[in-house]
Scaffold this motif. Sequence first.
Motif, mmCIF file in Angstrom:
data_model
loop_
_atom_site.group_PDB
_atom_site.id
_atom_site.type_symbol
_atom_site.label_atom_id
_atom_site.label_comp_id
_atom_site.label_asym_id
_atom_site.label_seq_id
_atom_site.Cartn_x
_atom_site.Cartn_y
_atom_site.Cartn_z
ATOM 1 N N HIS A 112 24.338 38.500 36.677
ATOM 2 C CA HIS A 112 23.879 38.117 38.159
ATOM 3 C C HIS A 112 25.027 37.075 38.511
ATOM 4 N N ARG A 113 25.577 36.112 37.449
ATOM 5 C CA ARG A 113 26.544 35.128 37.780
ATOM 6 C C ARG A 113 27.628 35.834 38.310
ATOM 7 N N GLU A 114 28.145 36.990 37.827
ATOM 8 C CA GLU A 114 29.437 37.490 37.835
ATOM 9 C C GLU A 114 29.480 38.593 39.082
ATOM 10 N N LEU A 115 28.053 38.701 39.843
ATOM 11 C CA LEU A 115 27.882 39.691 40.793
ATOM 12 C C LEU A 115 27.943 38.855 42.276
ATOM 13 N N SER A 116 28.682 39.713 43.242
ATOM 14 C CA SER A 116 28.846 39.063 44.558
ATOM 15 C C SER A 116 29.036 40.280 45.424
ATOM 16 N N PRO A 117 28.605 39.808 46.753
ATOM 17 C CA PRO A 117 29.019 41.080 47.655
ATOM 18 C C PRO A 117 30.619 41.519 47.728
ATOM 19 N N GLN A 118 30.769 42.409 48.058
ATOM 20 C CA GLN A 118 32.139 42.880 48.481
ATOM 21 C C GLN A 118 32.610 42.214 49.584
ATOM 22 N N THR A 119 34.124 42.014 49.659
ATOM 23 C CA THR A 119 34.492 41.335 51.019
ATOM 24 C C THR A 119 34.779 42.573 52.054
ATOM 25 N N PRO A 120 34.743 42.152 53.203
ATOM 26 C CA PRO A 120 35.106 43.282 54.263
ATOM 27 C C PRO A 120 36.303 43.777 53.921
ATOM 28 N N SER A 121 37.416 43.442 53.564
ATOM 29 C CA SER A 121 38.627 44.267 53.274
ATOM 30 C C SER A 121 38.279 45.005 51.850
ATOM 31 N N GLU A 122 37.841 44.482 51.166
ATOM 32 C CA GLU A 122 37.402 45.403 49.963
ATOM 33 C C GLU A 122 36.489 46.908 50.397
#
Length: 303
Positions: A112-122
């Motif tokens: 969970h610490r390393e999880l984040s939403p993808q950026t729009p460019s990704e």
Amino acid sequence: MTPRPDSHSFTKFVISAGAFLVVAAFVVPGLILRDTGVLTIPRGELEEFTPTARHELERRQGIAHNAGSAAPFLGGALLVAGTLLIAFGIPRLKQQEKTADEHAKAEVDKLHRELSPQTPSEEIGRAETEIEEQQPKPVAATRPPQRRPPADTGATPRAKQLQLWRKAETKVLERLAEIAAPRYELQSKIRLGGASSQVLLLDALLISQIDQLPDIVVEIKVAGPHLSKNIGNRMAEAESQLLRYLSRYRRNSVGWLIFYADEELSPAVQERIERRAADLRDLLKVSIVTADSLKSLVLPVDG
């Protein structure tokens, strides 16, 4: 390298052996005493046998009498031994389970610490790559490729393809949300990791909420007219995503590659997908769905 013994399994074996001895402490003396009664013969009848037969019966009666006398002590010894094994194993098993739970929680916290939403460019970059795979390869290039116009202008065929691709992916993610809970936590369009060279981009990740169930690393592929030419590449990509996830997080996991098509694929393409999937069935599960069959999609742990 010789694998380390599984101490968890050894502890369970010790407890099982203790339980067996406790049961045997009551069964074995009963069997011995039952056999002792079979050899009980009245003395009057014993006098009618020949000396040899009488001597043999008396010898066996003596053995049976001694066994019957020892049976309670044997049962007590088995009971004590079994109780000691159980008393040794249960605290050890509890400690091992507590340690395993702590390790599992630490892995989930790390995830969970390393999880984040993808950026729009990704997101756009992955979509562009998917769409590019749908296009036939040119025979030869006579000049350097020209810079493509932005994919999200809404005025180009590429923008329309991107819109259709996102719509199909959204449908699949909505179905995953319906079937994930309560056993799984669904995370969609995520990135894992810090450094750009180590970032892992996933279409979806189903995080198990039950110890016995594996995490599911999901890759969604929108099937186009040229799907049959790059099935192997798509499966290899899904397998690579899973292996990278396994190398980063020590969690029981499987990969799930979902092919979404607007209409039924040809029998030849389906057969090729199934044949290729059979080689990877231990690591990678493959599902083929259309707009009509999407409602019947179930988790690979249920199929």
